[in-house]
Design a protein around this motif. Sequence first.
Motif, mmCIF file in Angstrom:
data_model
loop_
_atom_site.group_PDB
_atom_site.id
_atom_site.type_symbol
_atom_site.label_atom_id
_atom_site.label_comp_id
_atom_site.label_asym_id
_atom_site.label_seq_id
_atom_site.Cartn_x
_atom_site.Cartn_y
_atom_site.Cartn_z
ATOM 1 N N ALA A 8 0.839 -1.208 0.000
ATOM 2 C CA ALA A 8 0.000 0.000 0.000
ATOM 3 C C ALA A 8 0.868 1.249 0.000
ATOM 4 O O ALA A 8 0.557 2.228 -0.696
ATOM 5 C CB ALA A 8 -0.932 -0.006 1.204
ATOM 6 N N LEU B 5 2.172 1.779 -3.486
ATOM 7 C CA LEU B 5 1.073 2.238 -4.337
ATOM 8 C C LEU B 5 0.823 3.731 -4.125
ATOM 9 O O LEU B 5 0.711 4.502 -5.088
ATOM 10 C CB LEU B 5 -0.190 1.432 -4.041
ATOM 11 N N ILE B 6 0.776 4.144 -2.864
ATOM 12 C CA ILE B 6 0.562 5.560 -2.536
ATOM 13 C C ILE B 6 1.733 6.404 -3.024
ATOM 14 O O ILE B 6 1.551 7.487 -3.593
ATOM 15 C CB ILE B 6 0.372 5.739 -1.008
ATOM 16 N N HIS C 206 3.847 5.881 -5.551
ATOM 17 C CA HIS C 206 3.814 6.046 -7.008
ATOM 18 C C HIS C 206 2.698 6.995 -7.437
ATOM 19 O O HIS C 206 2.904 7.853 -8.301
ATOM 20 C CB HIS C 206 3.650 4.691 -7.697
ATOM 21 N N ALA C 207 1.532 6.865 -6.842
ATOM 22 C CA ALA C 207 0.416 7.745 -7.200
ATOM 23 C C ALA C 207 0.697 9.186 -6.775
ATOM 24 O O ALA C 207 0.353 10.132 -7.490
ATOM 25 C CB ALA C 207 -0.871 7.247 -6.554
ATOM 26 N N LEU D 230 -5.377 11.577 -4.979
ATOM 27 C CA LEU D 230 -4.988 10.170 -4.805
ATOM 28 C C LEU D 230 -6.193 9.248 -4.880
ATOM 29 O O LEU D 230 -6.102 8.140 -5.415
ATOM 30 C CB LEU D 230 -4.299 9.960 -3.455
ATOM 31 N N ILE E 203 -5.870 5.725 -7.102
ATOM 32 C CA ILE E 203 -5.618 4.423 -6.482
ATOM 33 C C ILE E 203 -6.914 3.657 -6.279
ATOM 34 O O ILE E 203 -7.996 4.248 -6.260
ATOM 35 C CB ILE E 203 -4.879 4.568 -5.131
ATOM 36 N N ASP E 204 -6.778 2.366 -6.136
ATOM 37 C CA ASP E 204 -7.940 1.513 -5.903
ATOM 38 C C ASP E 204 -7.798 0.893 -4.515
ATOM 39 O O ASP E 204 -7.307 -0.227 -4.374
ATOM 40 C CB ASP E 204 -8.030 0.433 -6.985
ATOM 41 N N MET E 205 -8.177 1.660 -3.513
ATOM 42 C CA MET E 205 -8.146 1.183 -2.136
ATOM 43 C C MET E 205 -9.491 1.510 -1.504
ATOM 44 O O MET E 205 -10.183 2.441 -1.935
ATOM 45 C CB MET E 205 -7.023 1.859 -1.334
ATOM 46 N N THR F 5 -8.876 6.125 1.178
ATOM 47 C CA THR F 5 -7.717 6.920 0.791
ATOM 48 C C THR F 5 -7.122 7.459 2.087
ATOM 49 O O THR F 5 -7.813 8.117 2.855
ATOM 50 C CB THR F 5 -8.125 8.083 -0.126
#
Length: 156
Positions: free
Chosen positions: A26, A29-30, A32-33, A101, A105-107, A110
């Motif tokens: 996670a 992912l955060i 990079h975004a 964000l 992202i797909d979480m 956020t």
Amino acid sequence: MSRASPRHGKSRHAAPSGPSQRQLRAGELIRHALVESLREEHLADPALADVSVTVSEVRMSSDLKHAICFVEPLGAGVTGAATQDVVKALNSASKLLRGRLGRLIDMRFTPDLKFFHDDSFNHAARIDRLFDNPVVQKDLHPGDAPPAARDDDGEG
């Protein structure tokens, strides 16, 4: 055999010493975004004008709802107080960045963002300077010293 036997269960294991794989994934992912968002969109704060920001690490809380972002501002004249101004500006824009964000992202949630200056680059430069010191080099490579400079018997 009782259920509290030390051979079974979690009673013999210590608490985890670092982040879980889920937190690490996670965080990346955060990171990079966040880099993508900072690269593509302009923030209105004057402290962020003409400054490139490197996001070196993102540490996630165990529930993935909070992210600590370590940043290093790069640019002409960004040192000391200017670095703190950039970090303060990023913290002021954290809600805006969080909204961006959320679209990238797909979480499930956020995370809230908190920015800190990453001083690991300064520590690495200090360590490099220490290794370049002639006294340290002498300790690292004792066989490279000339015979007259060796101190084998305690005298110079």
